[in-house]
Write a protein that holds these residues in place. Structure first.
Motif, short mmCIF file in Angstrom:
data_model
loop_
_atom_site.label_atom_id
_atom_site.label_comp_id
_atom_site.label_asym_id
_atom_site.label_seq_id
_atom_site.Cartn_x
_atom_site.Cartn_y
_atom_site.Cartn_z
N PRO A 77 0.76 -1.24 0.11
CA PRO A 77 0.01 -0.09 0.14
C PRO A 77 0.80 1.31 0.05
CG PRO A 77 -0.27 -1.18 2.15
CD PRO A 77 0.42 -2.00 1.42
N GLU A 78 2.17 1.26 0.61
CA GLU A 78 2.93 2.42 0.44
C GLU A 78 3.31 2.84 -0.84
OE1 GLU A 78 5.07 5.72 1.33
OE2 GLU A 78 3.50 4.88 2.41
N TYR A 79 3.56 1.77 -1.56
CA TYR A 79 4.17 2.04 -2.79
C TYR A 79 2.96 2.47 -3.84
CZ TYR A 79 6.61 1.27 -7.39
OH TYR A 79 7.40 1.38 -8.47
N ALA A 80 1.78 1.76 -3.68
CA ALA A 80 0.64 2.29 -4.45
C ALA A 80 0.20 3.65 -3.95
CB ALA A 80 -0.45 1.43 -3.93
N ARG A 81 0.30 4.22 -2.87
CA ARG A 81 0.23 5.49 -2.25
C ARG A 81 1.08 6.59 -2.99
NH1 ARG A 81 2.26 9.19 0.54
NH2 ARG A 81 3.91 8.02 1.44
N VAL A 82 2.37 6.23 -3.14
CA VAL A 82 3.20 7.22 -3.82
C VAL A 82 3.01 7.20 -5.34
CG1 VAL A 82 5.08 7.33 -2.20
CG2 VAL A 82 5.16 5.57 -3.70
N LEU A 83 2.56 6.19 -5.81
CA LEU A 83 2.08 6.21 -7.21
C LEU A 83 0.92 7.02 -7.59
CD1 LEU A 83 2.80 2.35 -8.50
CD2 LEU A 83 4.22 4.52 -8.97
N ALA A 84 0.16 6.78 -6.67
CA ALA A 84 -1.00 7.86 -6.67
C ALA A 84 -0.75 9.21 -6.70
CB ALA A 84 -2.22 7.42 -5.71
N SER A 85 0.22 9.46 -6.39
CA SER A 85 0.55 11.11 -6.08
C SER A 85 0.13 11.98 -7.32
CB SER A 85 1.95 11.34 -5.56
OG SER A 85 2.92 11.02 -6.87
N GLN A 86 -0.02 11.28 -8.45
CA GLN A 86 -0.26 12.02 -9.77
C GLN A 86 -1.59 11.28 -10.23
OE1 GLN A 86 0.97 14.92 -11.29
NE2 GLN A 86 -0.79 14.43 -12.73
N PRO A 87 -2.66 11.94 -10.15
CA PRO A 87 -3.73 11.47 -10.99
C PRO A 87 -3.60 10.86 -12.32
CG PRO A 87 -4.39 13.41 -9.76
CD PRO A 87 -2.81 13.28 -10.14
N LEU A 88 -3.82 9.80 -12.68
CA LEU A 88 -3.31 9.03 -14.04
C LEU A 88 -4.74 8.26 -14.63
CD1 LEU A 88 0.06 7.83 -13.39
CD2 LEU A 88 -0.42 10.08 -14.67
N ARG A 89 -4.81 8.24 -15.82
CA ARG A 89 -5.90 7.38 -16.46
C ARG A 89 -5.37 6.12 -17.06
NH1 ARG A 89 -10.59 9.94 -17.51
NH2 ARG A 89 -11.16 7.69 -17.71
N LEU A 90 -3.91 6.10 -17.58
CA LEU A 90 -3.57 4.86 -18.32
C LEU A 90 -2.06 4.76 -17.84
CD1 LEU A 90 -4.74 5.80 -21.70
CD2 LEU A 90 -5.55 4.04 -20.47
N LEU A 91 -1.51 3.45 -17.90
CA LEU A 91 -0.30 3.30 -17.51
C LEU A 91 0.52 2.17 -18.50
CD1 LEU A 91 -0.58 1.93 -13.58
CD2 LEU A 91 0.48 4.14 -14.47
N THR A 103 8.63 10.14 -7.54
CA THR A 103 7.67 10.98 -8.02
C THR A 103 7.43 10.77 -9.60
OG1 THR A 103 9.49 12.44 -8.62
CG2 THR A 103 8.31 12.87 -6.36
N TRP A 104 6.30 11.25 -10.03
CA TRP A 104 6.06 11.46 -11.44
C TRP A 104 6.61 12.42 -12.06
CZ3 TRP A 104 4.37 7.25 -13.93
CH2 TRP A 104 3.61 6.31 -13.22
N LYS A 105 7.61 12.32 -13.12
CA LYS A 105 8.10 13.64 -13.73
C LYS A 105 7.42 13.69 -15.12
CE LYS A 105 12.02 13.39 -10.92
NZ LYS A 105 12.40 14.60 -10.07
N PRO A 106 6.81 14.96 -15.35
CA PRO A 106 6.33 15.18 -16.59
C PRO A 106 7.42 15.20 -17.82
CG PRO A 106 6.40 17.14 -15.39
CD PRO A 106 7.11 16.18 -14.54
N GLU A 107 6.89 14.45 -18.79
CA GLU A 107 7.83 14.21 -20.13
C GLU A 107 7.75 14.98 -21.06
OE1 GLU A 107 10.94 12.48 -20.54
OE2 GLU A 107 10.59 12.34 -18.04
N PHE A 108 6.11 14.93 -21.50
CA PHE A 108 5.73 15.70 -22.49
C PHE A 108 4.17 15.95 -22.77
CE2 PHE A 108 6.43 11.32 -24.34
CZ PHE A 108 5.20 11.13 -24.68
N GLN A 109 3.64 16.93 -23.41
CA GLN A 109 2.15 17.22 -23.44
C GLN A 109 1.97 16.47 -24.68
OE1 GLN A 109 1.19 19.67 -21.59
NE2 GLN A 109 -1.00 19.49 -22.17
N LEU A 110 0.85 15.76 -24.72
CA LEU A 110 0.05 15.02 -25.56
C LEU A 110 -0.35 16.14 -26.60
CD1 LEU A 110 -1.79 11.99 -24.02
CD2 LEU A 110 0.14 11.96 -25.33
N PRO A 111 -0.26 15.80 -27.82
CA PRO A 111 -0.91 16.76 -28.97
C PRO A 111 -2.39 16.98 -28.77
CG PRO A 111 0.43 15.15 -29.87
CD PRO A 111 0.26 14.80 -28.71
N ALA A 112 -2.96 18.14 -29.00
CA ALA A 112 -4.24 18.48 -28.96
C ALA A 112 -4.97 17.61 -29.68
CB ALA A 112 -4.70 19.97 -29.07
N SER A 113 -6.07 16.95 -29.21
CA SER A 113 -6.85 15.93 -29.87
C SER A 113 -8.53 16.17 -29.63
CB SER A 113 -6.60 14.60 -29.96
OG SER A 113 -7.31 13.86 -30.54
#
Length: 153
Positions: A69-83, A107-117
């Motif tokens: 649960p600790e690992y799950a908690r830190v992964l959930a620090s960034q709300p995501l929809r897909l992995l 932590t989650w590091k932002p890599e790039f913005q998805l193109p507008a769609s």
């Protein structure tokens, strides 16, 4: 150590919860849009990670299949929809940006913005060093229809 056969069974069972469903139509002949249904499940390093459709994260250790649960908690620090996993990395998207998980800083590091769609992303994958996502009408498994960004080496 958990045998590989057990891992395959776990991956198949968790993967059975994922999938794409076609919406019920009025019988029209045009191809209906796909909608994401179900969770993302990946094996990354020493963990199996499950991201539910509503964004809740669960993690289990690969060595004993015990909940982490600790690992799950830190992964959930960034709300995501897909992995997705690829090139030894864990990737996630909130459908606007793609993030890379950093084990060092946890932590989650932002890599790039998805193109507008106008089409929502329904799947994320890393294939041959390229982050690919499929949208409702463009899928990475269809040649010439992929939406992708090549990862730096």
């Amino acid at each position: 150590m958990v045998p590989l056969k057990t891992w395959v069974l776990v991956a198949v069972l968790l993967g059975a919860f994922t999938g794409l469903a076609l919406p019920h139509g009025s019988g029209a002949k045009e191809s209906p849009a796909l909608q994401k249904q179900g969770p993302s499940v990946v094996v990354h390093g020493a963990h199996v990670v499950h991201l539910s459709q509503d964004g809740k994260v669960h993690a289990w250790r690969t060595k004993d299949l015990g909940a982490d649960p600790e690992y799950a908690r830190v992964l959930a620090s960034q709300p995501l929809r897909l992995l997705a996993t690829g090139r030894g990395q864990l990737w996630g998207t909130d459908l606007a940006r793609v993030y890379r998980w950093s084990e060092e800083s946890r932590t989650w590091k932002p890599e790039f913005q998805l193109p507008a769609s106008t089409e929502p992303a329904i799947a994320l994958a890393v294939v041959g060093g390229t982050v690919r996502w499929s949208c409702t009408r463009h899928a990475w498994w269809r040649p010439g229809r992929a939406r992708s960004i090549r990862l730096p080496r």
